[in-house]
Scaffold this active site. Structure first.
Site, PDB file in Angstrom:
ATOM      1  N   LYS A 168      65.578  34.290  60.820  1.00  4.11           N
ATOM      2  CA  LYS A 168      66.703  34.988  61.435  1.00  4.11           C
ATOM      3  C   LYS A 168      66.296  36.430  61.710  1.00  4.11           C
ATOM      4  CE  LYS A 168      71.190  34.001  62.245  1.00  4.11           C
ATOM      5  NZ  LYS A 168      71.655  32.782  62.932  1.00  4.11           N
ATOM      6  N   THR A 185      69.351  28.753  59.685  1.00  2.88           N
ATOM      7  CA  THR A 185      69.138  30.186  59.910  1.00  2.88           C
ATOM      8  C   THR A 185      70.390  30.987  59.553  1.00  2.88           C
ATOM      9  OG1 THR A 185      69.776  30.084  62.253  1.00  2.88           O
ATOM     10  CG2 THR A 185      67.441  29.751  61.719  1.00  2.88           C
ATOM     11  N   ASP A 186      71.573  30.379  59.672  1.00  2.00           N
ATOM     12  CA  ASP A 186      72.783  31.068  59.247  1.00  2.00           C
ATOM     13  C   ASP A 186      72.768  31.307  57.740  1.00  2.00           C
ATOM     14  OD1 ASP A 186      75.544  32.025  60.088  1.00  2.00           O
ATOM     15  OD2 ASP A 186      76.085  30.595  58.521  1.00  2.00           O
ATOM     16  N   ARG A 202      88.531  53.375  55.532  1.00  7.18           N
ATOM     17  CA  ARG A 202      87.539  52.688  56.351  1.00  7.18           C
ATOM     18  C   ARG A 202      86.400  53.647  56.662  1.00  7.18           C
ATOM     19  NH1 ARG A 202      89.755  52.569  62.659  1.00  7.18           N
ATOM     20  NH2 ARG A 202      90.145  54.818  62.815  1.00  7.18           N
ATOM     21  N   VAL A 215      90.823  58.246  65.196  1.00  7.65           N
ATOM     22  CA  VAL A 215      89.827  59.035  65.928  1.00  7.65           C
ATOM     23  C   VAL A 215      90.543  60.034  66.835  1.00  7.65           C
ATOM     24  CG1 VAL A 215      87.913  58.932  67.558  1.00  7.65           C
ATOM     25  CG2 VAL A 215      88.143  57.173  65.798  1.00  7.65           C
ATOM     26  N   GLN A 216      91.680  59.625  67.414  1.00  3.97           N
ATOM     27  CA  GLN A 216      92.443  60.532  68.258  1.00  3.97           C
ATOM     28  C   GLN A 216      92.859  61.779  67.484  1.00  3.97           C
ATOM     29  OE1 GLN A 216      92.728  57.231  68.046  1.00  3.97           O
ATOM     30  NE2 GLN A 216      93.624  56.280  69.870  1.00  3.97           N
ATOM     31  N   ASN A 230      83.468  54.071  69.429  1.00  2.00           N
ATOM     32  CA  ASN A 230      83.348  53.727  68.015  1.00  2.00           C
ATOM     33  C   ASN A 230      82.029  53.012  67.732  1.00  2.00           C
ATOM     34  OD1 ASN A 230      85.807  54.737  67.215  1.00  2.00           O
ATOM     35  ND2 ASN A 230      86.896  52.825  67.538  1.00  2.00           N
ATOM     36  N   HIS A 253      81.214  50.536  65.108  1.00  2.00           N
ATOM     37  CA  HIS A 253      81.982  49.782  64.122  1.00  2.00           C
ATOM     38  C   HIS A 253      81.103  49.321  62.956  1.00  2.00           C
ATOM     39  CE1 HIS A 253      85.641  49.697  66.426  1.00  2.00           C
ATOM     40  NE2 HIS A 253      85.021  49.205  67.485  1.00  2.00           N
TER      41      HIS A 253
END
Length: 280
Positions: free
Chosen positions: A10, A55-56, A174, A216-217, A243, A245
């Site tokens: 992977k 692979t996962d 966050r 963010v604003q 962003n 993330h």
């Protein structure tokens, strides 16, 4: 015809680890490639998958080892990861791990290292735009493109409209990161353009890094206000912030909590927040 060699695995398994020591956070963002060799030939020659590790699953092990080892440096982490594959699957004969690290540098405010605010190393491209015509002064704009910064806490997103299309849960804690394009228009010449540019950027980062962000604003507007107050020679400042993330990885299937320690870094699709703040 003989199968001469085979391996699989992977690639581009992106993971961000946060290690918390009280209020002090250490961050490590890696892009991992894990390749295995061993008793897998029949998957190629006889369509027999009975020994092949998905692979996962290879990707999941990266995330599990990341959660269990938030404090390890990249070198130690990769060794622990390689051994996990060998210890778990006897059909694996060898493992090749490669990891590229995205380096985040801790911000300093007032000579003091900040516990949870960072900028990307080798960061941003300063730029200048000049528009000149006969008979008038040139219009001068300075700025920076692709300047990335983040904080690992002290950011939230709450009290927004929720309807049948809304899936994002509200949060008061966050990660917040962006790769900013910012420009500012000059209304007067400062004593030093480089010094004023540096002061604007320092001001933007200090507001972002040291105050709680309701969005963010919210941060961008307050950053713009502070930049205008800090450098009177600019008339307005514009900021565009996509962003970056960091999505918490669900580890419940492995009996592990996350506790905001392990994230998937991604920038597609991203929120795009833009504003211009000027003088009244």
């Amino acid at each position: 015809m003989p199968l001469i060699r085979n391996r699989y695995g992977k690639g581009r398994v992106r993971v961000m680890r946060i290690h918390r020591d009280g209020e002090q956070h250490e961050v490590s963002q890696l892009s991992v490639k894990a390749m295995i060799e061993g008793d897998f030939a029949r998957a190629y020659t006889h369509a027999d998958n009975s020994t092949s590790v998905a692979t996962d699953t290879i990707k999941n092990i990266v995330n599990v080892v990341a959660r269990e080892n938030t404090a390890l440096c990249a070198e130690e982490f990769c060794q622990v990861l390689a051994n996990r594959y060998l210890d778990t699957y006897p059909q694996i004969a060898s493992v090749a791990i490669s990891a590229h690290e995205t380096k985040w540098r801790r911000l300093n405010f007032g000579g003091k290292p900040h516990p949870h605010s960072f900028v990307l190393d080798s960061n941003g491209e300063p730029f200048v735009d000049v528009a000149a015509t006969r008979g008038g002064p040139p219009a001068l704009t300075s700025g920076i493109d692709g300047f990335a910064f983040m904080k690992s806490t002290q950011s939230g997103w709450e009290n927004y409209p929720r309807d049948r299309y809304t899936t994002l849960p509200p949060t008061a804690d966050r990660m917040c990161a962006t790769s900013m394009v910012a420009s500012w228009k000059w209304s007067a010449k400062p004593s030093s353009y480089p010094a004023a540019n540096a002061r604007i950027l320092d001001t933007l980062l200090e507001v972002f890094g040291t105050t709680y962000s309701k969005s963010v604003q919210d941060s961008l507007y307050r950053m713009g206000e502070a930049a205008l107050a800090s450098v009177p020679e600019i008339a307005e400042i514009s900021m565009a912030c996509p962003n970056m993330h960091f999505i918490p990885i669900n580890l419940s299937a492995f009996g592990l909590d996350n506790n905001n320690d392990v994230f998937l870094p991604t920038d597609e699709p991203h929120g795009q927040i833009e504003c211009t703040v000027g003088r009244g």
